[in-house]
Design a protein around this motif. Structure first.
Motif, short mmCIF file in Angstrom:
data_model
loop_
_atom_site.label_atom_id
_atom_site.label_comp_id
_atom_site.label_asym_id
_atom_site.label_seq_id
_atom_site.Cartn_x
_atom_site.Cartn_y
_atom_site.Cartn_z
N SER A 99 0.87 -1.17 0.00
CA SER A 99 0.00 0.00 0.00
C SER A 99 0.91 1.22 0.00
CB SER A 99 -0.91 0.02 1.24
OG SER A 99 -0.12 0.21 2.41
N ASP A 107 -7.69 11.97 -5.95
CA ASP A 107 -8.66 11.89 -7.04
C ASP A 107 -8.02 11.36 -8.32
OD1 ASP A 107 -11.31 12.17 -7.87
OD2 ASP A 107 -10.92 14.11 -8.80
N ARG A 144 -5.21 -0.19 -6.04
CA ARG A 144 -6.34 0.08 -5.14
C ARG A 144 -5.98 1.19 -4.15
NH1 ARG A 144 -10.11 -3.96 -5.81
NH2 ARG A 144 -9.32 -5.92 -6.68
N SER A 145 -4.75 1.15 -3.63
CA SER A 145 -4.31 2.17 -2.69
C SER A 145 -4.23 3.54 -3.37
CB SER A 145 -2.95 1.78 -2.11
OG SER A 145 -2.53 2.69 -1.11
N SER A 180 -7.56 5.32 -3.77
CA SER A 180 -8.10 5.93 -2.54
C SER A 180 -7.16 6.99 -1.97
CB SER A 180 -8.36 4.84 -1.49
OG SER A 180 -7.15 4.18 -1.12
N HIS A 181 -6.08 7.26 -2.67
CA HIS A 181 -5.07 8.23 -2.24
C HIS A 181 -5.66 9.64 -2.17
CE1 HIS A 181 -1.30 10.55 -2.38
NE2 HIS A 181 -1.61 11.00 -3.58
N ASP A 182 -5.58 10.28 -1.00
CA ASP A 182 -6.03 11.66 -0.82
C ASP A 182 -5.13 12.30 0.24
OD1 ASP A 182 -7.23 14.08 -0.44
OD2 ASP A 182 -9.21 13.30 0.05
#
Length: 300
Positions: free
Chosen positions: A84, A144, A217-218, A221-223
Motif C-alpha cells: 500500500s 482523485d 487500489r491504494s 483511494s489516495h487523498d
C-alpha cells in the motif's frame, strides 16, 4: 535533453535486508561522501531503472552528489509483500535511515513515487523538517487519481474488473507490438524512442501483478492534499501536457498548495518524464541541491 543518454555510469548495487519488511534492491551512483543525497522513488509497475538516465546525468554533472534509486516492494528485484502507499512510505523511511542517516537530502518521486513522498510526510514529518532540502514531484497527484473516469459507471466497472484479473496477468519481457503500442499510448507523449519503450515494458514485466493490483487500489483511494503543507522546502512540480494518467491539473493543484514550489509543464510529453525529459529533470534536481529558490509562478 530528449535523445538517449550516451553516458553510462555503472551503479553500485546493494540490498536492504530487514526483519520487519521485504528486502529492497537499491542502486547507488556518485560520491560515497556526498554533499547532498538525492533519493528517487519510481512509479507503479516500473523499477529503479526508470531513474537510471537521470541519475547518470546528475552524477556526471556534479560528482559531489550521490543518487539512490530503489525498487519498491513487489517491483524490480525487491521482494514481494503486501503493498500500500503507507507501506511504501515505511520502506522509504527505512531506505533513508539505512543509506542516508546524516546530511541533506533531496527527494524525487515519479507518479506513485510522488504519492509515496506524500504518504511519508503524512506518517513521519520529522525527516522532512530536519533534513529534506528539496522535493521533486514528477507526473503525480495528491488525490482523485482517475477520478473523472471513476465517476462514470462503465469506467468504474472496467477498472474494478481489471484489478480483479490483474494478479493473473503476465506481461512478456520481450515486447510484442501490441504491448509496445499500449505502453506508448499510456505512458509516453509524442514520438518516444523505441529504446525507452522497450525498457519500460521490461520493467512492467518484472513487477509482481498482485503487488501492482494492491497498490492500484491504494492509489485510487489516495487523498493527501492535507499533507502538502508539510513540504516546507523548495519544491518543483513537473507535468507532461499529454499525460493521460496524471493530467496537468494534478500538478497545478499541488503547486497551488505548496508555497515554495515551481511548476514545470513539458509540451508534447506524457507520463514517463524521467525518460522523455531526462535532461531537464536532472537539471532541476541538481538545482534543488543548490542554495537557490524557485519562484511561486509557473516555470515553462
Amino acid at each position: 535533453m530528449t535523445s538517449k543518454s550516451t553516458i553510462f555510469v555503472a551503479p553500485r548495487k546493494c540490498t536492504l535486508e530487514r526483519d520487519s519488511g521485504p528486502a529492497l534492491h537499491i542502486a547507488e551512483w556518485g560520491s560515497t561522501s556526498p554533499r547532498v543525497t538525492i533519493i528517487l522513488a519510481h512509479g507503479l509497475a516500473l523499477s529503479h531503472g526508470s531513474w537510471e538516465d537521470v541519475a547518470q546525468l546528475v552524477v556526471t554533472a556534479d560528482p559531489t552528489v550521490r543518487v539512490l534509486a530503489y525498487d519498491h516492494r513487489g517491483h524490480g528485484q525487491s521482494q514481494s509483500a503486501p503493498a500500500s502507499l503507507e507501506l511504501l512510505a515505511d520502506d522509504l523511511a527505512a531506505v533513508i535511515s539505512a543509506y542516508a542517516p546524516v546530511g541533506p537530502i533531496v527527494l524525487g518521486g515519479h507518479s506513485m513515487g510522488g504519492m509515496t513522498l506524500m504518504a511519508l510526510a503524512e506518517r513521519d514529518n520529522m525527516v522532512l523538517e530536519a533534513r529534506v532540502v528539496g522535493v521533486a514531484f514528477v507526473a503525480t497527484g495528491a488525490g482523485d487519481i482517475l477520478g473523472r473516469l471513476m465517476r462514470r459507471g462503465f469506467w468504474s466497472w472496467l477498472v474494478s474488473l481489471a484489478l480483479t484479473v490483474a494478479p493473473l496477468l503476465v506481461i512478456p519481457s520481450r515486447p510484442l507490438l501490441i504491448v509496445r503500442q499500449l505502453t506508448r499510448a499510456v505512458l509516453f507523449g509524442y514520438r518516444p524512442f523505441r529504446h525507452d519503450l522497450n525498457r519500460a515494458v521490461g520493467q512492467l514485466a518484472s513487477s509482481n501483478p498482485r503487488s501492482v493490483a494492491q497498490l492500484t487500489r491504494s492509489i485510487l483511494s489516495h487523498d493527501r492534499y492535507s499533507a502538502l503543507d508539510r513540504f516546507d522546502c523548495r519544491v518543483v512540480v513537473f507535468a507532461g501536457s499529454r499525460d493521460l494518467l496524471t493530467p496537468v491539473y494534478h500538478a497545478r493543484a499541488i503547486h497551488r498548495r505548496v508555497p515554495k514550489s515551481g511548476l514545470v509543464i513539458f509540451p508534447n510529453s506524457g507520463h514517463f518524464l524521467p525518460y522523455e525529459r531526462r535532461g531537464e529533470i536532472a537539471a532541476h534536481l541538481l538545482g534543488l541541491t543548490m542554495p537557490m529558490a524557485y519562484s511561486d509562478s509557473d516555470v515553462a
